[in-house]
Design an enzyme around this catalytic site. Structure first.
Site, PDB file in Angstrom:
ATOM      1  N   ARG A 292       4.941  -1.773 -14.584  1.00  0.00           N
ATOM      2  CA  ARG A 292       4.029  -2.393 -13.631  1.00  0.00           C
ATOM      3  C   ARG A 292       2.695  -2.652 -14.324  1.00  0.00           C
ATOM      4  NH1 ARG A 292       2.019   1.518  -9.456  1.00  0.00           N
ATOM      5  NH2 ARG A 292       0.086   1.397 -10.656  1.00  0.00           N
ATOM      6  N   HIS A 296      -1.079  -0.747  -8.245  1.00  0.00           N
ATOM      7  CA  HIS A 296      -0.063  -0.702  -7.187  1.00  0.00           C
ATOM      8  C   HIS A 296      -0.382  -1.740  -6.114  1.00  0.00           C
ATOM      9  CE1 HIS A 296       2.805   0.845  -4.287  1.00  0.00           C
ATOM     10  NE2 HIS A 296       1.829   0.888  -3.397  1.00  0.00           N
ATOM     11  N   TYR A 305      -5.178   7.267 -13.292  1.00  0.00           N
ATOM     12  CA  TYR A 305      -3.962   8.038 -13.595  1.00  0.00           C
ATOM     13  C   TYR A 305      -3.196   7.539 -14.831  1.00  0.00           C
ATOM     14  CZ  TYR A 305      -1.958   4.223 -10.745  1.00  0.00           C
ATOM     15  OH  TYR A 305      -1.624   3.008 -10.209  1.00  0.00           O
TER      16      TYR A 305
END
Length: 404
Positions: A292, A296, A305
């Protein structure tokens, strides 16, 4: 001798445990990063028309994602989710289906919908919840749906579509079962594909849906998009098994793992999966591996993160990879491609400006078809809402735009 336990009774007289990663699952890859076919890979069985449509869809979605990410930052829409890095996985799998196959998506599969024919204006009308939105403005942005295009409306809770897809696919199969023998009488006309992320595979719905599909042999293609993160949770904190593919094997389902940034590999795998589902009347699991590249959603900051070094290490573009292959086939002209991108950018901005000044749906559309006759509690809430809006009209503009 019957086997009521339904297990392989391979008797062994030595105490031995099977390691959790004993099954070595390969990953299908056909295209190199330079757009060449791997020497040992099978030649792709894809027409020029399909390949060009596939590329044009990926190109459009990348540009739409860029513009709408910016629109959210400007406060013009409340929320958005990009398909960044997974365009090939979604588009190529959709291209391998029949137009009348049912798609049950999660929330990052807008490319599959556009490939089916969902227009730019339809995307914008949904994201601005105006009166032309097929969902009557009842959903948050990117929760698309189209009955005409066999694309089930997206719901926010993760995993709900997985058992639903199993049930829907079983219904597709029942029409082809011989009433006397109970066997599949002919090839199934249409199947169902169900998209979800590896994070959604941690939901109980995943396990219930796959087990039901395996036991009842539902013609459903489970397409797991393993992009490495469930919002901020990395895959190694979600599960310890060998990805999602190993679970398909565990449930007795034919399974394959593919390079999700390789459009040809995804297309070939999905094409074969559909053949199995339609002719054998049973489920198939495809696990797509594609990082990805973006956040998100617009509500997420991935710098909290994961590191920039990690992102740079996986920064491969599935669109560019496929574009190089098309150029080598003499199916795509670079100059025309560049010109098309500029046109698409202009079209997207124009559609955005149109959609944001279209009136919102009439207030009564909120409850008009929830029940045949609104129940008392719903009618009471509606009346209270009308009174509230009349008291505060400036807080509830009739359009999303600043200028009508």
């Amino acid at each position: 001798m019957s086997n009521p336990n339904n297990v392989s009774l391979n008797i062994n007289h030595e105490l031995e445990f099977i390691d959790g990663h004993a099954l070595n699952i390969p990953t299908l890859s056909i295209l190199t990063e330079d757009g060449d076919i791997h020497p040992s890979a099978p030649a792709p069985d894809i027409s020029k028309h399909t390949a060009i449509k596939l590329y044009e869809t990926m190109r459009f979605i990348r540009l739409l994602d860029e513009r709408m990410q910016g629109a959210q930052r400007q406060g013009r829409v409340s929320f958005y989710m990009q398909c960044l890095g997974e365009e090939a996985a979604v588009t190529a799998s959709a291209a391998a289906l029949d137009q009348d196959d049912m798609i049950m998506a999660q929330y990052r599969e807008q490319a599959a919908l556009h490939y089916r024919g969902f227009t730019l204006d339809q995307f914008m009308n949904q994201m601005f919840s105006n009166e032309l939105d097929l969902g009557k403005g009842r959903q948050m942005p990117i929760h698309y749906g189209s009955k005409a295009l066999n694309y089930m409306t997206i719901s926010s809770p993760l995993g709900t579509q997985i058992p639903q897809a199993t049930g829907y696919a079983y219904g597709q199969k029942v029409k082809h079962i011989d009433a006397k023998t109970g066997e599949l009488a002919s090839t199934i006309d249409n199947v169902t594909i169900c998209y979800f992320g590896e994070g959604a595979a941690s939901e109980g719905d995943f396990h219930a849906g796959l087990n039901m599909a395996a036991v009842h042999k539902a013609p459903v293609i489970f397409f797991a998009r393993n992009n490495g993160y469930a919002i901020s949770t990395p895959a190694d904190e979600q599960f310890k098994g060998d990805g999602i593919a190993s679970r398909g094997v565990g449930y007795g389902i034919k399974t394959i793992r593919v390079d999700g940034s390789d459009a040809l590999a995804v297309y070939a795998a999905t094409k074969k999966a559909r053949e199995i589902a339609a002719t054998q009347g049973e489920p198939v699991l495809i696990e797509s591996i594609a990082y990805r590249l973006g956040a998100h959603s617009t509500s997420d900051d991935p710098s909290g993160y994961r590191s920039k070094d990690e992102e740079a290490n996986y920064k491969t573009c599935p669109i560019e990879r496929f574009r190089k292959w098309l150029v080598k086939q003499n199916w795509l002209d670079d100059a025309e491609d560049i010109k098309a991108k500029e046109t698409i950018r202009d079209d997207i901005l124009a559609a955005l400006k149109r959609a944001e000044v279209i009136d919102k749906p009439a207030l009564e559309e909120l409850i008009s078809d929830v029940y045949d006759t609104p129940i008392p509690s719903l009618q009471r809430q509606y009346d209270e809402l009308k009174t509230h809006i009349k008291a505060h009209p400036d807080a509830y503009p009739t359009t999303a735009g600043r200028i009508k």
